[in-house]
Design an enzyme around this catalytic site. Structure first.
Site, PDB file in Angstrom:
ATOM      1  N   ASP A  67     -37.756  32.765 -47.840  1.00  0.00           N
ATOM      2  CA  ASP A  67     -38.779  31.831 -47.375  1.00  0.00           C
ATOM      3  C   ASP A  67     -39.605  31.269 -48.534  1.00  0.00           C
ATOM      4  O   ASP A  67     -39.970  31.992 -49.461  1.00  0.00           O
ATOM      5  CB  ASP A  67     -39.733  32.530 -46.410  1.00  0.00           C
ATOM      6  CG  ASP A  67     -39.073  32.911 -45.088  1.00  0.00           C
ATOM      7  OD1 ASP A  67     -37.848  33.131 -45.073  1.00  0.00           O
ATOM      8  OD2 ASP A  67     -39.800  32.990 -44.079  1.00  0.00           O
ATOM      9  N   HIS A  69     -42.107  28.383 -47.632  1.00  0.00           N
ATOM     10  CA  HIS A  69     -43.312  28.041 -46.867  1.00  0.00           C
ATOM     11  C   HIS A  69     -44.303  27.163 -47.622  1.00  0.00           C
ATOM     12  O   HIS A  69     -45.501  27.450 -47.675  1.00  0.00           O
ATOM     13  CB  HIS A  69     -44.000  29.311 -46.367  1.00  0.00           C
ATOM     14  CG  HIS A  69     -43.364  29.897 -45.143  1.00  0.00           C
ATOM     15  ND1 HIS A  69     -43.279  29.207 -43.951  1.00  0.00           N
ATOM     16  CD2 HIS A  69     -42.766  31.095 -44.930  1.00  0.00           C
ATOM     17  CE1 HIS A  69     -42.668  29.959 -43.050  1.00  0.00           C
ATOM     18  NE2 HIS A  69     -42.322  31.105 -43.624  1.00  0.00           N
ATOM     19  N   ASP A 161     -37.046  28.170 -43.780  1.00  0.00           N
ATOM     20  CA  ASP A 161     -38.512  28.233 -43.788  1.00  0.00           C
ATOM     21  C   ASP A 161     -39.073  27.636 -45.072  1.00  0.00           C
ATOM     22  O   ASP A 161     -39.771  28.288 -45.855  1.00  0.00           O
ATOM     23  CB  ASP A 161     -39.017  29.662 -43.573  1.00  0.00           C
ATOM     24  CG  ASP A 161     -38.972  30.078 -42.105  1.00  0.00           C
ATOM     25  OD1 ASP A 161     -38.332  29.355 -41.311  1.00  0.00           O
ATOM     26  OD2 ASP A 161     -39.563  31.109 -41.758  1.00  0.00           O
ATOM     27  N   ASN A 193     -36.299  29.296 -38.708  1.00  0.00           N
ATOM     28  CA  ASN A 193     -36.969  29.033 -37.433  1.00  0.00           C
ATOM     29  C   ASN A 193     -38.104  28.014 -37.568  1.00  0.00           C
ATOM     30  O   ASN A 193     -38.497  27.388 -36.576  1.00  0.00           O
ATOM     31  CB  ASN A 193     -37.509  30.336 -36.819  1.00  0.00           C
ATOM     32  CG  ASN A 193     -38.548  31.012 -37.677  1.00  0.00           C
ATOM     33  OD1 ASN A 193     -38.290  31.345 -38.836  1.00  0.00           O
ATOM     34  ND2 ASN A 193     -39.735  31.236 -37.132  1.00  0.00           N
ATOM     35  N   HIS A 194     -38.617  27.811 -38.782  1.00  0.00           N
ATOM     36  CA  HIS A 194     -39.661  26.802 -38.975  1.00  0.00           C
ATOM     37  C   HIS A 194     -39.096  25.397 -39.154  1.00  0.00           C
ATOM     38  O   HIS A 194     -39.882  24.438 -39.184  1.00  0.00           O
ATOM     39  CB  HIS A 194     -40.550  27.170 -40.167  1.00  0.00           C
ATOM     40  CG  HIS A 194     -41.611  28.156 -39.819  1.00  0.00           C
ATOM     41  ND1 HIS A 194     -42.916  27.814 -39.567  1.00  0.00           N
ATOM     42  CD2 HIS A 194     -41.541  29.503 -39.641  1.00  0.00           C
ATOM     43  CE1 HIS A 194     -43.618  28.898 -39.269  1.00  0.00           C
ATOM     44  NE2 HIS A 194     -42.804  29.938 -39.314  1.00  0.00           N
ATOM     45  N   HIS A 243     -30.814  33.015 -41.805  1.00  0.00           N
ATOM     46  CA  HIS A 243     -32.269  33.129 -41.910  1.00  0.00           C
ATOM     47  C   HIS A 243     -32.793  34.389 -41.246  1.00  0.00           C
ATOM     48  O   HIS A 243     -33.562  35.145 -41.835  1.00  0.00           O
ATOM     49  CB  HIS A 243     -32.957  31.918 -41.284  1.00  0.00           C
ATOM     50  CG  HIS A 243     -34.449  32.050 -41.320  1.00  0.00           C
ATOM     51  ND1 HIS A 243     -35.166  31.950 -42.487  1.00  0.00           N
ATOM     52  CD2 HIS A 243     -35.367  32.329 -40.343  1.00  0.00           C
ATOM     53  CE1 HIS A 243     -36.454  32.146 -42.238  1.00  0.00           C
ATOM     54  NE2 HIS A 243     -36.606  32.382 -40.939  1.00  0.00           N
ATOM     55  N   HIS A 317     -36.948  35.670 -43.395  1.00  0.00           N
ATOM     56  CA  HIS A 317     -37.650  35.696 -42.101  1.00  0.00           C
ATOM     57  C   HIS A 317     -38.790  36.704 -41.998  1.00  0.00           C
ATOM     58  O   HIS A 317     -39.662  36.541 -41.166  1.00  0.00           O
ATOM     59  CB  HIS A 317     -36.617  35.931 -40.993  1.00  0.00           C
ATOM     60  CG  HIS A 317     -37.101  35.681 -39.597  1.00  0.00           C
ATOM     61  ND1 HIS A 317     -37.851  34.583 -39.264  1.00  0.00           N
ATOM     62  CD2 HIS A 317     -36.932  36.377 -38.437  1.00  0.00           C
ATOM     63  CE1 HIS A 317     -38.100  34.606 -37.964  1.00  0.00           C
ATOM     64  NE2 HIS A 317     -37.565  35.689 -37.445  1.00  0.00           N
TER      65      HIS A 317
END
EC number: 3.1.3.16
Length: 388
Positions: A67, A69, A161, A193-194, A243, A317
């Site tokens: 990730d 982010h 992500d 998932n993002h 992920h 994740h």
């Protein structure tokens, strides 16, 4: 005070006929593209992604990244720790101290259970005299062990992500999309998932796009790219990258290959599970507290790896404080986390996982760049809003 050599965020000032080369240089400098250029970039990347399998084959050597982010300046550090971007530009030395951990250092099932290894990490990341020499020796070690990998041109697999929570989701995604457009065979962007319309409307990316463009058209274009991102990657046929994790509806990789992926992430089913599930201390399957996906245990992982002839499942994740974590005694599932000091408050390390032709993972650990090596937006969201 921020170093004046540090990329300063803002809109890119490019000619209307600028293309991928100019976009990439602007993206490296934390500039976001014009609406016209961003839509063009999304179309180019989407065309490449349409040709990819649900489980994209990738050859070693590979750097696996977890990730991100929206932590743009830490993404730059990730590339420095990894030896440079896929464009082959001369790599800069990491701004933070880094450590190299091989599979020989790890005693299952804990991530770092050896007291000597704990001390090594503590000494590496502690601000002591001589730390520069220590950092240099780590770089020497990693460069010598990876010299053959450099010759072979390292591939990158990002585990999803890319956006939300961090201050620079747009710039982070733009840089990764530019690298994908320029080096489509060397950069694989797995869906997290993002990478969805619903999640990005809650956790920041939608709001950021609206703030910078005054409308939602770029956000919509990015969401169309999300729909075509691959569900996973397979390294030399033996290391699976996803992920989240596994699904009770999936026993073989061929079942993943036939999932219809060009859509918003469903609320349930195999597609949902691949981006939402987590390994845990359960025997087989358990309901996930996330409200989507499942918790899966070591028996599930063992069987899946046996059926599909896998040596490892690499996933992201989940925040792990030490940068990565093996979950089961057989060391066949590992979490790779690449956002240091997550949400600018967690204090965690980050890592990338390097896989060579022997398929043995090597982890490069790094910390967040210091405040003088990053910019912080003036009108930034409160940290509490993002720590959800």
């Amino acid at each position: 005070m921020v170093d004046n050599k540090i990329p300063e965020p803002g809109p890119a000032k490019l000619k209307r006929n600028a293309g991928p080369d100019e976009w990439l240089e602007a993206a490296k400098d934390c500039k976001y593209l014009s609406e016209q250029h961003m839509k063009q970039l999304c179309e180019i990347v989407k065309e490449y992604m349409m040709e990819e399998s649900n489980i994209q084959p990738v050859s070693t050597p590979v750097t696996i990244c977890g990730d991100i982010h929206g932590q743009f300046y830490d993404l730059l550090e990730l590339f420095r720790v990894s030896g440079g971007m896929p464009d082959g530009s001369e790599a800069e030395a990491p701004k933070t101290q880094s450590a190299v951990i091989t599979s020989d250092d790890i005693e299952p099932p804990s991530t770092i259970s050896d007291p000597k290894l704990r001390k090594k990490l503590r000494n590496t990341f502690a601000p002591e005299d001589g730390s520069e020499d220590s950092s240099a020796s780590q770089r020497d070690r990693s460069s010598s062990s990876g010299s053959r990998d450099v010759e072979l041109k390292r591939n990158f697999v990002f585990l999803g992500d890319y956006v939300d929570r961090g201050y620079f989701s747009l710039e982070t995604l733009t840089l990764l999309l530019c690298l994908k457009a320029k080096y489509p065979d060397r950069v694989t962007l797995v869906r997290g998932n993002h990478e969805s319309r619903q999640i990005t409307q809650v956790y920041g990316f939608y709001e950021e796009c609206f703030q910078k463009y005054g409308n939602a058209s770029v956000w919509k274009a990015c969401c169309q790219v999300f729909d075509f991102m691959t569900l996973g990657a397979i390294i030399d046929g033996r290391v699976l990258c996803v992920h989240g994790g596994l699904s009770p509806e999936i026993r073989t990789l061929d079942q993943v290959r036939v999932v219809a992926r060009a859509q918003e992430i469903p609320h349930e089913g195999a597609f949902c599970d691949l981006v939402w599930s987590d390994p845990d201390d359960v025997e087989t399957w358990a309901v996930s507290p996330r409200g989507a996906g499942w918790l899966f245990g070591d028996k599930v992982a063992d069987e899946f790896c046996h059926v599909n002839d896998l040596t490892l499942i690499a996933r992201a994740h989940q925040l792990v404080n030490e940068g990565y974590k093996y979950h089961f005694a057989n060391q066949n599932v590992v979490t790779v986390w690449s956002a240091p000091n997550y949400c600018y408050r967690c204090g965690n390390l980050a890592s990338v996982c390097e896989i060579g032709d022997d398929l043995k993972p090597t982890f490069k650990l790094f910390s967040a760049v210091s405040d003088d090596q990053r910019h912080v937006p003036v009108s930034r969201p409160g940290r509490s809003e993002y720590f959800l």
